[in-house]
Design a protein around this motif. Structure first.
Motif, PDB file in Angstrom:
ATOM      1  N   UNK A 186       0.945  -1.282   0.118  1.00 43.29           N
ATOM      2  CA  UNK A 186      -0.088   0.086  -0.015  1.00 43.29           C
ATOM      3  C   UNK A 186       0.827   1.175  -0.081  1.00 43.29           C
ATOM      4  N   UNK A 187       1.951   1.198   1.025  1.00 43.14           N
ATOM      5  CA  UNK A 187       2.871   2.317   1.053  1.00 43.14           C
ATOM      6  C   UNK A 187       3.348   2.819  -0.542  1.00 43.14           C
ATOM      7  N   UNK A 188       3.904   1.492  -1.143  1.00 42.75           N
ATOM      8  CA  UNK A 188       4.621   1.995  -2.482  1.00 42.75           C
ATOM      9  C   UNK A 188       3.482   2.482  -3.517  1.00 42.75           C
ATOM     10  N   UNK A 189       2.114   1.860  -3.540  1.00 44.78           N
ATOM     11  CA  UNK A 189       1.123   2.775  -4.227  1.00 44.78           C
ATOM     12  C   UNK A 189       0.869   3.820  -3.964  1.00 44.78           C
ATOM     13  N   UNK A 190       0.729   4.288  -2.553  1.00 46.57           N
ATOM     14  CA  UNK A 190       0.442   5.660  -2.328  1.00 46.57           C
ATOM     15  C   UNK A 190       1.777   6.376  -2.723  1.00 46.57           C
ATOM     16  N   UNK A 191       3.036   6.193  -2.702  1.00 42.64           N
ATOM     17  CA  UNK A 191       3.847   7.119  -3.414  1.00 42.64           C
ATOM     18  C   UNK A 191       3.714   7.335  -4.756  1.00 42.64           C
ATOM     19  N   UNK A 192       3.258   6.147  -5.635  1.00 43.51           N
ATOM     20  CA  UNK A 192       3.242   6.321  -7.038  1.00 43.51           C
ATOM     21  C   UNK A 192       2.037   7.098  -7.442  1.00 43.51           C
ATOM     22  N   UNK A 193       1.120   7.111  -6.379  1.00 42.14           N
ATOM     23  CA  UNK A 193      -0.314   7.752  -6.606  1.00 42.14           C
ATOM     24  C   UNK A 193       0.244   9.506  -6.547  1.00 42.14           C
ATOM     25  N   UNK A 194       1.093   9.627  -5.597  1.00 45.22           N
ATOM     26  CA  UNK A 194       1.694  10.942  -5.031  1.00 45.22           C
ATOM     27  C   UNK A 194       2.300  11.309  -6.191  1.00 45.22           C
ATOM     28  N   UNK A 195       3.155  10.690  -6.908  1.00 43.09           N
ATOM     29  CA  UNK A 195       4.145  11.038  -8.033  1.00 43.09           C
ATOM     30  C   UNK A 195       3.402  11.308  -9.101  1.00 43.09           C
ATOM     31  N   UNK A 196       2.468  10.662  -9.410  1.00 42.71           N
ATOM     32  CA  UNK A 196       1.688  10.805 -10.284  1.00 42.71           C
ATOM     33  C   UNK A 196       0.752  12.274 -10.591  1.00 42.71           C
ATOM     34  N   UNK A 197       0.275  12.403  -9.273  1.00 41.68           N
ATOM     35  CA  UNK A 197      -0.469  13.608  -8.844  1.00 41.68           C
ATOM     36  C   UNK A 197       0.194  15.022  -9.092  1.00 41.68           C
ATOM     37  N   UNK A 198       1.327  14.567  -8.539  1.00 44.69           N
ATOM     38  CA  UNK A 198       2.398  15.893  -8.546  1.00 44.69           C
ATOM     39  C   UNK A 198       2.765  16.268 -10.032  1.00 44.69           C
ATOM     40  N   UNK A 199       3.060  15.126 -10.872  1.00 46.07           N
ATOM     41  CA  UNK A 199       3.394  15.767 -12.217  1.00 46.07           C
ATOM     42  C   UNK A 199       2.077  16.389 -12.940  1.00 46.07           C
ATOM     43  N   UNK A 200       0.950  15.796 -12.718  1.00 49.46           N
ATOM     44  CA  UNK A 200      -0.452  16.184 -13.362  1.00 49.46           C
ATOM     45  C   UNK A 200      -0.816  17.478 -12.817  1.00 49.46           C
ATOM     46  N   UNK A 201      -0.465  17.712 -11.527  1.00 51.46           N
ATOM     47  CA  UNK A 201      -0.803  19.067 -11.149  1.00 51.46           C
ATOM     48  C   UNK A 201       0.220  20.014 -11.663  1.00 51.46           C
ATOM     49  N   UNK A 202       1.554  19.891 -11.736  1.00 49.02           N
ATOM     50  CA  UNK A 202       2.407  20.991 -12.065  1.00 49.02           C
ATOM     51  C   UNK A 202       2.223  21.089 -13.589  1.00 49.02           C
ATOM     52  N   UNK A 203       1.844  20.178 -14.480  1.00 48.24           N
ATOM     53  CA  UNK A 203       1.735  20.443 -15.847  1.00 48.24           C
ATOM     54  C   UNK A 203       0.159  21.531 -16.028  1.00 48.24           C
ATOM     55  N   UNK A 204      -0.601  21.004 -15.044  1.00 48.94           N
ATOM     56  CA  UNK A 204      -1.912  21.857 -15.231  1.00 48.94           C
ATOM     57  C   UNK A 204      -1.463  23.523 -14.819  1.00 48.94           C
ATOM     58  N   UNK A 205      -0.689  23.538 -13.717  1.00 49.72           N
ATOM     59  CA  UNK A 205      -0.425  24.904 -13.365  1.00 49.72           C
ATOM     60  C   UNK A 205       0.198  25.560 -14.412  1.00 49.72           C
ATOM     61  N   UNK A 206       1.289  24.911 -15.189  1.00 49.65           N
ATOM     62  CA  UNK A 206       2.006  25.264 -16.335  1.00 49.65           C
ATOM     63  C   UNK A 206       1.142  25.773 -17.275  1.00 49.65           C
ATOM     64  N   UNK A 207       0.229  25.011 -17.776  1.00 53.66           N
ATOM     65  CA  UNK A 207      -0.821  25.410 -18.716  1.00 53.66           C
ATOM     66  C   UNK A 207      -1.437  26.741 -18.413  1.00 53.66           C
ATOM     67  N   UNK A 208      -1.817  26.659 -17.089  1.00 53.12           N
ATOM     68  CA  UNK A 208      -2.717  27.854 -16.861  1.00 53.12           C
ATOM     69  C   UNK A 208      -1.687  29.152 -16.724  1.00 53.12           C
ATOM     70  N   UNK A 209      -0.446  28.951 -16.837  1.00 52.93           N
ATOM     71  CA  UNK A 209       0.410  30.013 -16.611  1.00 52.93           C
ATOM     72  C   UNK A 209       0.798  30.566 -15.152  1.00 52.93           C
ATOM     73  N   UNK A 210       0.399  29.477 -14.176  1.00 51.60           N
ATOM     74  CA  UNK A 210       0.632  29.832 -12.832  1.00 51.60           C
ATOM     75  C   UNK A 210       1.809  29.085 -12.109  1.00 51.60           C
ATOM     76  N   UNK A 211       3.011  29.980 -12.330  1.00 50.74           N
ATOM     77  CA  UNK A 211       4.150  29.368 -11.722  1.00 50.74           C
ATOM     78  C   UNK A 211       4.366  28.073 -12.403  1.00 50.74           C
ATOM     79  N   UNK A 212       4.572  27.815 -13.576  1.00 52.03           N
ATOM     80  CA  UNK A 212       4.620  26.603 -14.310  1.00 52.03           C
ATOM     81  C   UNK A 212       6.327  26.022 -13.854  1.00 52.03           C
ATOM     82  N   UNK A 213       7.157  26.889 -14.099  1.00 57.92           N
ATOM     83  CA  UNK A 213       8.436  26.247 -14.142  1.00 57.92           C
ATOM     84  C   UNK A 213       8.651  25.767 -12.540  1.00 57.92           C
TER      85      UNK A 213
END
Length: 639
Positions: A533-560
């Protein structure tokens, strides 16, 4: 049937099995990183966003000017004027629809509101959360009749505080032992409740209660109960190491008559109602963990820049800088998880509704564990000042920073609404459900040889198709996840997603190996399942972090900057995942189990000599029978 078997039967009967959409997390545990379920995310509804932002602006002003967290901590109570002000704002109706007098906020903005309030006072956050996330509004929204919704939701929206009563002195995570009874009267017009409920958050001041009780021969059933009904007594207001302002108590029911019209759902559906309510209700805890992480980051950054040792700010020393980097990266990831899971919960259209049981549980588990670590790191960064109370710091002329209070306040989140251990078992059960369905009688302790043989043929056919997919897949293609490879100085997040995809397949293979090795005994391998479960939690968090970063970039909100935070988080998470994979098969689980049995048998009691036990005399668990000092009503009236 054994007690353990009965507990398992009750829990299995309560599982909600019919969902209209897939689950990203469930697929992840099966070795399929279905990024398309999270990316690209549809933009939130514009009208809902405007409504949410307007309310957050008013709430922010109220929290800054009217909520004194230090006073609540000192007095161990929320002032009446704060409760009244929250009522005027409509804060008790954030999750209640406009048709019933509420604000009708989305899960996204409701959880942002809780993060904001919780940063001002975790006790106020707990009050609002317990009232709406698990109190009367949520189960009635999901399972109530129109008559019940019309009768109670407007009252809750106006500020009639509600509470959720499930836990009992001798019943925690084992609902099969629930002792509170609800006996139908002869004419079937009412039920008579008898029993005791423990740790009733809001129960000391609540006007309305959701009560779980056993209807004879029918099972656990849910009721809406008026808190001032004859026969209800609040016997104690409990005190804790943190959240000193919460109104949490012990409530006794003695021959309490509840109209049959107040039953939520059918008889025997109470546990399913409770668990379904928690699917989204659990997100309130990650919300307040996000608020705590943001405060840790702000406080840690300011302190690490101002405090100097050996000729430079302590933040520029690697030992402190690494803690600050952990807090920053983890706060970003927790906010990503919260936002994405909240948006999934908001997708109410039948064709888009997702099964978020595992996502919500992972969010609760991961956020509560990581927020505690962040608070502990902040205390360590501040040294003696981290251990000193805010009042003491202020009394000697320094900034009153409540770091030690945050550590105490956050500790309960690893226990609230399912302890971390129970959450891991719940998630593991859902994660391996596909294997158990396929294996069927193969892993059953009661199946005959013929049944096991038949199940073996069925399982062989499934795994012959499934296992090869875990060795190769789209994630290994060089152009996969191209949306996350951005030129112009952005870190490359695509390679983190490819790594996560391969790790998810490795996790699925490991789960299969565990199933093959232990078969029906797998569910008893709690340490192994916890690491899965802890491995799955880390992989879920990694994916969420990447998706969130890309969404902020597309919105022009501190993308880099968002990409930098996501990149740092993924690098940290990959190290943790590598350690967890290693410890799946190289650990001390066997010797630890042997030693724990020896300790329980008293063979090492000699090691306990040389101390004084400061505990007071008394039983480990209180007798539910009222004693001579009980039956005192300690309700606090809130206008």
């Amino acid at each position: 049937m054994t007690t353990e078997d009965e507990a398992r039967r009750v829990a299995e009967a309560a599982r909600q099995r019919e969902w209209r959409g897939p689950s990203f997390a469930r697929e992840l545990f099966l070795g399929r990183l279905r990024l398309g379920l999270l990316h690209p995310r549809p933009l939130p509804d514009e009208a809902a966003t405007r409504t949410g932002e307007r309310f957050l602006a008013r709430l922010r002003e109220f929290c800054a000017s009217k909520i004194d967290g230090a006073q609540i901590e000192r007095d161990a109570r929320i002032p009446d004027d704060v409760i009244a002000g929250l009522r005027e704002l409509g804060a008790f109706g954030m999750k209640i629809g406009e048709a019933h007098g509420g604000l009708g906020l989305s899960h996204l903005f409701y959880n942002r509101a809780l993060a904001l309030v919780g940063s001002a006072s975790p006790a106020v956050g707990a009050l609002l959360s317990a009232h709406q996330s698990i109190g009367v509004p949520q189960p009635l929204k999901l399972f109530g009749t129109e008559e019940q919704k019309n009768a109670y939701l407007p009252r809750c929206a106006r500020g009639a505080i509600s509470a959720f009563l499930l836990t009992e002195p001798d019943v925690g995570s084992d609902p099969a032992r629930l002792a509170t009874s609800a006996v139908p009267d002869e004419d079937g017009e009412a039920y008579v409740l008898d029993g005791v409920k423990l740790w009733t958050t809001n129960g000391v001041v609540a006007e309305l209660l959701v009560v779980m009780a056993q209807v004879p021969d029918r099972g656990i059933t849910a009721f809406v109960v008026e808190a001032d009904s004859p026969g209800i007594t609040v016997e104690n207001r409990n005190a804790f190491m943190g959240l000193r302002g919460i109104e949490n108590g012990v409530t006794r029911f003695h021959q309490v008559r509840v109209p049959a019209a107040n039953r939520i759902g059918e008889e025997g559906e109470g546990l399913r109602i409770a668990l379904t309510t928690l699917n989204t209700g659990r997100l309130s805890l990650p919300a307040m963990c996000v608020g705590a992480g943001k405060w840790c980051l702000k406080t840690g950054r300011e302190w690490a820049g101002a405090r100097e040792q050996w000729g430079r700010p302590i933040g520029k020393h690697e030992a402190i800088g690494s803690r600050l980097a952990f807090i920053a990266a983890t706060t970003f990831a927790l906010e990503a998880i919260l936002d994405i899971t909240s948006e999934l919960a908001d997708e109410d259209r039948p064709e888009h509704r997702h099964d978020i049981r595992i996502e919500a549980a992972l969010a609760k588990l991961y956020a509560s564990e990581m927020a505690w670590r962040m608070a502990d790191d902040l205390v360590q960064m501040r040294g003696g000042r981290g251990y000193e109370t805010a009042d003491s710091l202020a009394a000697r002329g320094e900034r009153g920073v409540p770091a030690e209070q945050l550590l105490r306040d956050l500790r309960i989140n690893r226990i609230f609404e399912g302890s971390s251990e129970i959450m891991r078992l719940f998630i593991a059960r859902e994660a391996v459900d596909a294997h158990l369905k396929v294996a069927g009688d193969l892993v059953s302790r009661d199946a005959s040889f013929t049944q096991k043989r038949r199940a073996a043929f069925s399982a062989t056919a499934f795994y012959a198709r499934w296992l090869p997919s875990l060795a190769a897949g789209r994630g290994q293609l060089p152009l996969a996840y191209g949306d996350f490879h951005i030129p112009g100085g952005h870190p490359d997040l695509a390679h983190h997603l490819r790594w996560a995809e391969r790790a998810s397949r490795r996790l699925a293979r490991s789960t299969f190996y565990g199933m093959s090795r232990w078969q029906g005994r797998l569910e008893a391998k709690q340490a192994f399942l916890g690491r899965v479960v802890d491995i799955g939690a880390e992989l879920f968090a990694m994916t969420a972090a990447c998706v969130h970063a890309e969404r902020l970039r597309r919105r022009g909100e501190s993308g880099r900057e968002a990409y930098e935070l996501a990149d740092a988080f993924c690098e940290q998470a990959r190290q943790r995942v590598a350690d967890l994979f290693h410890h799946l098969w190289h650990n001390t689980d066997g010797p630890d189990h042997t030693l724990s049995r020896a300790v329980l048998e008293g063979r090492h009691a000699w090691l306990e000599s040389g101390i004084i036990d400061a505990s007071t005399p008394g039983p480990w668990i209180a007798d539910a029978t009222p004693g001579p000092s009980k039956r005192a009503d300690v309700h606090r009236s809130i206008p």
